[in-house]
Motif scaffolding. Sequence first.
Motif, short mmCIF file in Angstrom:
data_model
loop_
_atom_site.label_atom_id
_atom_site.label_comp_id
_atom_site.label_asym_id
_atom_site.label_seq_id
_atom_site.Cartn_x
_atom_site.Cartn_y
_atom_site.Cartn_z
N LYS A 133 0.82 -1.21 0.00
CA LYS A 133 0.00 0.00 0.00
C LYS A 133 0.85 1.26 0.00
CE LYS A 133 -3.96 -1.80 2.58
NZ LYS A 133 -4.67 -1.65 3.87
N CYS A 134 2.05 1.16 0.56
CA CYS A 134 2.94 2.33 0.64
C CYS A 134 3.89 2.43 -0.54
CB CYS A 134 3.70 2.30 1.96
SG CYS A 134 2.62 2.62 3.38
N GLY A 135 3.68 1.58 -1.55
CA GLY A 135 4.45 1.69 -2.79
C GLY A 135 5.70 0.83 -2.86
N PHE A 136 5.98 0.05 -1.85
CA PHE A 136 7.14 -0.84 -1.88
C PHE A 136 6.85 -2.00 -2.84
CE2 PHE A 136 7.99 1.43 1.96
CZ PHE A 136 9.36 1.35 2.18
N VAL A 137 7.89 -2.46 -3.51
CA VAL A 137 7.78 -3.55 -4.47
C VAL A 137 8.69 -4.69 -3.99
CG1 VAL A 137 8.23 -4.23 -6.87
CG2 VAL A 137 7.30 -1.96 -6.36
N LEU A 138 8.20 -5.91 -4.10
CA LEU A 138 9.00 -7.06 -3.70
C LEU A 138 10.28 -7.09 -4.53
CD1 LEU A 138 9.25 -9.65 -2.01
CD2 LEU A 138 8.10 -10.85 -3.88
#
Length: 162
Positions: A133-138
């Motif tokens: 939700k906060c824009g982090f990508v795996l």
Amino acid sequence: MRISLREVRDGDLPVFFQQMNDAVAVEMAAFTAEDPADREHFATHWRRVRNDPRVVARTVVGHTEDGAEVVVGNAAVFGGPEEREITYWIGREHWGHGLATRALRALLALVPDRPLYGRVATDNVASVRVMEKCGFVLSHREKGYANARGTEIEEAVFRLDT
């Protein structure tokens, strides 16, 4: 509940200690201190955190409708320039209300450093969702020893570039 971030105060530390000794929360977080109940280790850790100029540590404060303030947890950014990492801890009594997401967004607005990384036990679905939700990508997955579980488990490493 509305939240805000503020500098960590001495009076916040007993609340953090209590939150970080909740057995359910410790199991969920997985990657914790070897003995969360060790007060001296806890105190030493927070002295180091509060005295390190590279660390941005904040208390997450909830504001109730009647104007009262409640320490909900803490959030921080730490590490060197190329390895800045986020961390947060929200007291279990506040789970399920979107406070972790709001706290992390507030921290990200406060700290413009990028890239930022976040690590989550892969089975901690709620924290995985907060990251997304906060824009982090795996970025990738790796194995690590989880003190709280006494075994090696899979950890998801997330990255935020913008």
